[in-house]
Design an enzyme around this catalytic site. Structure first.
Site, PDB file in Angstrom:
ATOM      1  N   GLU A 149     -25.596  58.979  -1.926  1.00 16.37           N
ATOM      2  CA  GLU A 149     -24.791  59.396  -2.711  1.00 16.37           C
ATOM      3  C   GLU A 149     -24.524  61.142  -2.453  1.00 16.37           C
ATOM      4  OE1 GLU A 149     -28.914  59.705  -4.901  1.00 16.37           O
ATOM      5  OE2 GLU A 149     -27.486  58.320  -3.869  1.00 16.37           O
ATOM      6  N   ASP A 208       1.989  66.933  25.328  1.00 22.31           N
ATOM      7  CA  ASP A 208       3.504  67.524  25.975  1.00 22.31           C
ATOM      8  C   ASP A 208       3.135  67.980  26.962  1.00 22.31           C
ATOM      9  OD1 ASP A 208       6.203  67.319  25.872  1.00 22.31           O
ATOM     10  OD2 ASP A 208       6.320  69.205  24.500  1.00 22.31           O
ATOM     11  N   ASP A 267       8.219  66.020  18.694  1.00 24.77           N
ATOM     12  CA  ASP A 267       6.558  65.338  18.942  1.00 24.77           C
ATOM     13  C   ASP A 267       6.207  64.952  17.402  1.00 24.77           C
ATOM     14  OD1 ASP A 267       6.276  66.106  21.524  1.00 24.77           O
ATOM     15  OD2 ASP A 267       6.017  68.248  21.030  1.00 24.77           O
ATOM     16  N   ASN A 293     -36.511  50.421   1.368  1.00 23.22           N
ATOM     17  CA  ASN A 293     -36.945  50.480  -0.045  1.00 23.22           C
ATOM     18  C   ASN A 293     -36.614  49.347  -0.756  1.00 23.22           C
ATOM     19  OD1 ASN A 293     -38.345  52.858   0.343  1.00 23.22           O
ATOM     20  ND2 ASN A 293     -36.738  54.226  -0.745  1.00 23.22           N
ATOM     21  N   ASP A 324     -33.042  62.928  -1.019  1.00 23.61           N
ATOM     22  CA  ASP A 324     -31.443  63.609  -0.879  1.00 23.61           C
ATOM     23  C   ASP A 324     -31.593  64.943  -0.445  1.00 23.61           C
ATOM     24  OD1 ASP A 324     -30.233  61.129  -0.815  1.00 23.61           O
ATOM     25  OD2 ASP A 324     -29.556  61.268  -2.756  1.00 23.61           O
TER      26      ASP A 324
END
Length: 905
Positions: free
Chosen positions: A334, A376, A648, A712, A741
């Site tokens: 997350e 270019d 372009d 896990n 985390d």
């Protein structure tokens, strides 16, 4: 006509295409080359009738009717999304949606803490991304603000005189200055030096009309335009002599023209329309979406399995449901949106210090993943400025006298000085050496015209006679010469010598140089006045050769990109001779140049292998540039495109990362993802390296989190079957996942191994899946050894009616699981031996150490007791150290095998 352009010189370099769709509201109208050819093939009077024009001009009433039908003479510009639309584009990311669902599910099951944490992570990512991109988009110039014009037209006015039956109707024509947006098809416009072409027009009359068509061809040199019909002309519409297109400008001469197309239906307008469409999904976005799908698949398998197994074996379906929700949270990395956003923002700030604007955050990663850069030529690789490169005698040897006489001609001519004159006059030292003001005096001048294609000046040197100096187109100058100045002596110019000297000029042309000839004639007695007849019996002196040179940094930048695994391809609208020379100068191989005319007849299947094998493509329309980019996408390439003009825009939007340069037009900057503000192209290499660092750190988190969580889940499944109680309470699982985390929030500050930066890196979902499958279950092995330790050594968990034993079991797995997951970050972040060959940054070392310490302490705290944990005996920790060491050794061995077999992308 008065046409003013704001911002950069918009129309200095816009090669425009054939066959683009019209703008919004045109029912997908197409611009047909055949229609233009038909108008060009007709004599001026017939062309005027075909366009429903009138030599006296159309009336105001008729103009109003046509304006209502055709719409205003304005090109479409990109509509800026409002803040709410931009916010919605950020929010609807699949991964953000996934986090929102998990957060909502947590609230619904009575777990507001988890819901708030997961929702907060999603919110932080959305806010950071929105702020960065909103600020960048606010800085983009709008196309509409670039053009503020009026145009001179002829309009017919009808008036009535008299009374009663003696009423007379009189028609008269008058010049009017009208706003550009009110110009309509069939209008008669008057053009003169300095004007911009206000629409696509067909010339009815022209005198010495000299047009800058870099807007149409990418070529820096001006061309002649005439009103003569061009019957049977099957070449490029842009090269048709009697047609002029919106975006070019008048350098000299005058003309009267009838309007063919206006606004969104012009070539210019059809290209501008390409800025309005939805952008392509980039490689980065595709990678995130595929990873999200992969997570959905694993969740769809694992979560119901955990729910059913625990419900069946534990007979508590509500607790089984809560545990399944916790498993869903545990399986989901997350922190990914926040890690990605912080990484990208850090990369954007690093690039900003190098004077590079990153308009779209994910373009940083695409920069690093790029394995082909299409660029270019004019204004991108080149300086977009014509310079005098060589001055040689007819045999091709350097000749200062040629430069001196060419300088005198350009200095004393009073007509409009074109780009070639400016390049000659840039040779300041010549003026000092010649002492132009004190040693020479102008006598007369024979102006340039398009029949002679040359011009002459007559000067008198102090103490000497008159010298007539002529410069101009090769054949026209050859035609007035009967002698040649060769190696200090003048000799007759016979046919054999003429052919020899023509060959020298052709060789200069083949090198991509624009060549003009210089001749002179000494007139000892002088004349009271000079005319065209005096341009005869002249002495051929030599050639002046011009070029739009490459930027100083171009060759070095291209070499460094190649060294980092980025192939460079040149896509230009310019001719193949000039392109070949520039490419050779900057180190791009030119075995073969594929031309736009060849591409037109190729199918996608025929084009794709050619695009992969060749490096240079010339005389391309914008549609063909875009087609080449899409061809590379079909070959699974991550494509960057670097361009500087509206021509372009299609390729810039089709590419994974669009790059604009310092001297680009504002429209190209609006369409680009990244803008280089410095003239040096060396920042390209730095951008590639920064992009790879960003991706390397993002992929670290994904591999760490996904493999660890995947392992896990196997432990969860096995424990759910084997144990008579929940192996870990849902609250414990969420706290463990949250701590893990947070240990990785410093990954954006981590170092990346130099070896990782040597080649392009991209999303390889198969590689991530394999990494999860092979590395993830290693943690399960040591989870099961911990289960066995607690069951057999400590004898806890055997009695379903012993909550203290269950709590101790859950605490042990909480600590072991958290420490192994966190410690293994250092094993997974590098292919090398951690701590010895590659050490993490100090912030990452600190964060992992702090989280591991917290993991050990939590069971002894009030928080631990609140979520059902209890302190572990000291005898557990030697076993824990042994587990960590064995886990690290096994992971290193499996990782080494994995890298040899699959790589580490």
């Amino acid at each position: 006509m008065k046409i003013l352009f704001r911002g950069n010189n918009l129309l200095a370099k816009l090669p425009l295409p054939i066959g683009f769709k019209g703008g919004e509201g045109s029912a997908e109208a197409h611009i047909h080359a055949d229609h233009y050819r038909e108008i060009a093939a007709a004599e001026p009077e017939r062309a005027l009738r075909m366009l429903r024009g009138d030599l006296q001009g159309i009336s105001a009433d008729e103009a109003a009717r046509r304006l209502a039908r055709s719409g205003p003479n304005e090109v479409s510009h990109e509509r800026k999304d409002g803040p709410l639309k931009q916010l919605w584009e950020t929010v609807k990311s699949p991964f953000i949606v996934l986090l929102a669902l998990i957060s909502g599910g947590s609230f619904a099951t009575g777990d507001p803490t988890t819901g708030s944490i997961v929702g907060g992570m999603a919110l932080v990512s959305v806010v950071l991304t929105f702020i960065q991109e909103y600020r960048s988009n606010q800085a983009a110039e709008r196309l509409q603000a670039m053009v503020i014009t009026t145009v001179t037209v002829l309009r017919r006015e009808e008036m009535q005189f008299g009374m009663g039956q003696r009423l007379e109707r009189i028609t008269r024509t008058e010049k009017r200055e009208i706003p550009l947006k009110e110009l309509v098809p069939g209008d008669l416009v008057l053009l003169s030096a300095g004007d911009m072409i206000p629409a696509d027009v067909r010339l009815l009359s022209a005198k010495d009309l000299f047009i800058s068509q870099s807007a149409l061809t990418g070529e820096s040199f001006p061309v002649e335009k005439t009103a003569m019909a061009a019957a049977g002309d099957k070449g490029s519409i842009m090269e048709t002599p009697c047609l002029c297109f919106m975006g070019s400008n008048v350098l000299s001469g005058t003309a009267q023209a009838v309007v063919v197309k206006t606004g969104k239906d012009t070539y210019f307008g059809s290209l501008a329309q390409n800025l309005v469409g939805k952008r392509e999904v980039t490689a980065f976005e595709k990678g995130v979406n595929r990873f999200t799908i992969l997570m959905f698949v694993f969740m769809a398998i694992m979560v119901p399995s955990v729910f059913v197994i625990n419900g069946v074996f534990k007979h508590d379906w509500w607790q089984a449901f809560l545990f399944a929700v916790a498993v869903a949270v545990g399986l989901t990395p997350e922190m990914l949106p926040m890690i990605v956003t912080v990484n990208l923002a850090k990369g954007a700030m690093a690039m900003a210090r190098k004077k590079v604007i990153v308009k779209r955050l994910n373009s940083i990663q695409n920069f690093g993943a790029m394995d082909v850069l299409c660029t270019d030529k004019t204004g991108t690789l080149t300086a977009d400025k014509v310079v005098l490169l060589r001055y040689v005698d007819p045999n091709g040897f350097k000749a200062p006298k040629v430069l001196a006489y060419g300088y005198l001609n350009s200095y004393y001519q009073t007509g409009l000085k074109n780009l070639l004159d400016v390049a000659v006059l840039d040779q300041k030292r010549v003026a000092a050496d010649l002492k132009v003001e004190s040693e020479y005096q102008k006598v007369d001048e024979i102006p340039f015209d398009f029949q002679r294609r040359r011009m002459s000046v007559v000067v008198k040197k102090r103490g000497g006679g008159d010298i007539l100096i002529t410069k101009g187109a090769l054949e026209e100058v050859f035609g007035v010469c009967d002698r040649v100045d060769g190696e200090g002596s003048v000799e007759p110019l016979d046919n054999e010598l003429r052919e020899t000297y023509r060959r020298v000029a052709r060789e200069l042309n083949d090198d991509g140089l624009r060549v003009i000839a210089v001749a002179y004639k000494e007139v000892p007695g002088g004349h009271p006045a000079y005319g065209v007849a005096d341009e005869s019996n002249m002495v051929l002196l030599g050639y002046l050769a011009f070029l739009d040179p490459p930027k100083e940094s171009a060759a070095t930048a291209i070499g460094r990109l190649r060294a980092h695994g980025v192939d460079v391809k040149v896509l230009t609208g310019d001719n193949d001779h000039v392109t070949r020379h520039i490419c050779a100068e900057v180190g791009i191989p030119v075995d073969r140049i594929l031309l736009g005319s060849e591409i037109e007849g190729l199918s996608d299947a025929e084009l794709d292998p050619l695009v992969l094998s060749l490096s240079v493509f010339a005389k391309l329309s914008p549609a063909q540039k875009e087609r080449i980019v899409r061809s590379l996408h079909r070959s699974n390439k991550v494509v960057g495109f670097m361009g500087d003009g509206i021509n372009d825009a299609p390729a810039l939007k089709a590419a994974d990362v669009g790059i604009s340069v310092d001297n680009a037009v504002d429209i190209a900057k609006e369409s680009a993802d990244i803008i280089l503000l410095e003239k040096s192209l060396l920042v390209l290499e730095e951008g590639v390296i920064e992009g790879r660092k960003v991706f390397g750190n993002i992929i670290k988190y994904i591999k760490m989190g996904a493999s660890s969580n995947f392992g896990n889940m196997f432990s969860m499944l096995g424990a759910s079957i084997l144990l008579p109680f929940l192996p870990m309470l849902s609250a414990q699982l969420l706290v463990q996942n949250l701590l893990y985390d947070f240990s990785q929030t410093t990954i954006p500050l981590d170092d990346v191994d130099p070896e990782y930066l040597t080649k392009p890196r991209r999303w390889e979902i198969g590689g991530i899946r394999n990494f999860m499958i092979y590395i993830g279950p290693i943690s399960s092995i040591f989870d099961y050894t911990t289960f066995a330790l607690m069951w057999f050594v400590y004898g806890v968990g055997r009695n379903p009616q012993d909550p203290a034993g269950q709590s101790l079991f859950q605490s042990a797995w909480f600590v072991e699981g958290l420490l192994t997951q966190t410690f293994i970050v250092h094993m997974i972040r590098t292919v090398k031996v951690p701590f010895i060959e590659s050490r993490a940054s100090w912030p990452l070392l600190a964060s992992t150490a702090v989280i591991m310490a917290l993991g050990i302490l939590i069971p002894y705290t009030g928080l631990g007791r609140e979520i059902g944990m209890r302190g572990l005996p000291l005898s557990f920790y030697p076993w824990l150290v042994l587990t960590l060491l064995c886990y690290a050794v096994l992971t290193q061995k499996v990782k080494t095998w994995f890298v040899r077999r699959y790589g580490f992308d």
